[in-house]
Design an enzyme around this catalytic site. Sequence first.
Site, mmCIF file in Angstrom:
data_model
loop_
_atom_site.group_PDB
_atom_site.id
_atom_site.type_symbol
_atom_site.label_atom_id
_atom_site.label_comp_id
_atom_site.label_asym_id
_atom_site.label_seq_id
_atom_site.Cartn_x
_atom_site.Cartn_y
_atom_site.Cartn_z
ATOM 1 C CG HIS A 121 51.824 11.356 8.628
ATOM 2 N ND1 HIS A 121 51.231 10.149 8.369
ATOM 3 C CD2 HIS A 121 52.212 11.322 9.922
ATOM 4 C CE1 HIS A 121 51.268 9.402 9.467
ATOM 5 N NE2 HIS A 121 51.837 10.083 10.425
ATOM 6 C CG ASP B 103 50.178 7.339 12.846
ATOM 7 O OD1 ASP B 103 50.506 8.455 12.421
ATOM 8 O OD2 ASP B 103 50.966 6.384 12.928
ATOM 9 C CD GLU C 98 55.615 9.759 10.106
ATOM 10 O OE1 GLU C 98 56.385 9.743 11.061
ATOM 11 O OE2 GLU C 98 54.795 8.846 9.920
ATOM 12 C CD GLU C 99 53.031 6.059 9.675
ATOM 13 O OE1 GLU C 99 54.074 5.651 10.192
ATOM 14 O OE2 GLU C 99 52.056 6.454 10.335
ATOM 15 C CG ASP D 275 52.366 12.007 13.353
ATOM 16 O OD1 ASP D 275 51.355 11.272 13.415
ATOM 17 O OD2 ASP D 275 53.452 11.629 12.874
ATOM 18 C CG HIS E 262 52.006 2.063 12.977
ATOM 19 N ND1 HIS E 262 53.375 2.016 13.093
ATOM 20 C CD2 HIS E 262 51.713 3.366 12.691
ATOM 21 C CE1 HIS E 262 53.883 3.227 12.890
ATOM 22 N NE2 HIS E 262 52.894 4.061 12.655
HETATM 23 ZN ZN LIG Z 1 52.130 9.417 12.347
#
Ligand SMILES: [Zn+2]
Length: 460
Positions: free
Chosen positions: A285, A297, A331-332, A358, A427
Amino acid sequence: MRSRPFLLILLSHIILSAALVAQTQGSEPYDSLAHQTVKEALGSNKAYEMLSDLCTNVGHRLSGSPAAAKAVQWAEKKMQELGFDNVHLEPVMVPHWVRGPFERAYVLNPSGKRENLAIAALGGTIGTPKGGITAEVLEVKSFEELHKLGEKAKGKIVFFSRPMDRTLVNTFEAYGRAVDQRGAGAVEAAKVGGVAALVRSMTTRRDNVPHTGAMHYDDSVKKVPAAAVSIIGAERLSALVASGTPVRVHMEFSAQTLPDVESANVIGELRGTEKPEEVIVIGGHLDSWDKGQGANDDGAGCVQSIEALRLLKTLGLKPKRTIRAVMFMNEENGLRGGIAYAEKQRPGEKAVAAIESDMGSFQPVGFGIGDSAAYEKLLPWAPVFRFLNADHFQLGGGGADISPLARQGVPLMDLIPEVQRYFDYHHSDNDTIEGVNERELALGAAALAIFSYIIAQEGL
Ligand SMILES: [Zn+2]
């Protein structure tokens, strides 16, 4: 005449050799090209070059942000420059949540002294009222405990402090067992009259960096703001609560949700030479959270997908079936790109498999295959990946972006890397290019290239 012992030795040698041949012959046609692929991946270092470029020149790229729009252009241009087939965008409307200009929190000591807490508003949260929220903290480890306390939560900031379980080897499993606090903490807090949710960061690293992530509301429950607090902050709060005196916290942030924005999935492919209508999707993503640079990520998964196609193209390997790289958007905090990709009508096309990367940029260990027939079919090729320590094929796999394809019966798979470090970065401001090892990233891209090429040649 030769002696009997010699004959026995000769005989056993023949049997042993035959066994070895039987064991390895299945992988033979792909062994040398697998070595070439790895050599090119490590030698060129192109995946890392691309990821550095994405991280430093685009940076983090939350859905709906100007940076996400820039990332779409970046990926399209990259695939055009590399000469992929059918490079195009597929538009999709995405949510547009913004963190706003400030977020702060502190403990108000009885002496009047303030003790700062490092927080990050959770994705999707409302902001705090003007002037922030100041309230006593109620610490709980689970929703069950919270609901038992019931009335006691009224007017409190509910502090969810259950850590990711350190004793589990699989950090994704530990994440899965703790992340309900982040996703549903605000709803559960509000149900019992809490005024806000404060959640211990979902991470395996002990530092002062908060980790954001998606949370959700329930329309039937009052919306209260929610934020993550760093591990050091969470442990300090727990210690203060344990000391027995009431702990008062002030938190303030200006997050809000703006109208949806048009964005896109970015697509490029190597057209199949014999069965072009049969498609193997590989992807990651393109969006990230608005922290760090979205390196692990999931910038890593995106560049590995692009690099996989580049490697095959550079080595002159022409897949029989089409291999398509998809950079999914959103995606998030919505999965809109994954849903849009699956819902789009593709007349005459047959999806053979979808493979997601991912889980970070780390040393590949193998592949997860979420379909037993596909697993049986692919297992004999595992030895091809042995020389790069990526021959662990397991039944069960997939990824968020490709998950909507399951309804169409598409076998879902994923590249599995080593998982001990991923949640150190996930994140947060820690997720920068510095957290990526260029060799591990390249090996992942090579493994993805070889794996998708085998499926393109052999079918499923
Ligand atoms: Zn991810």
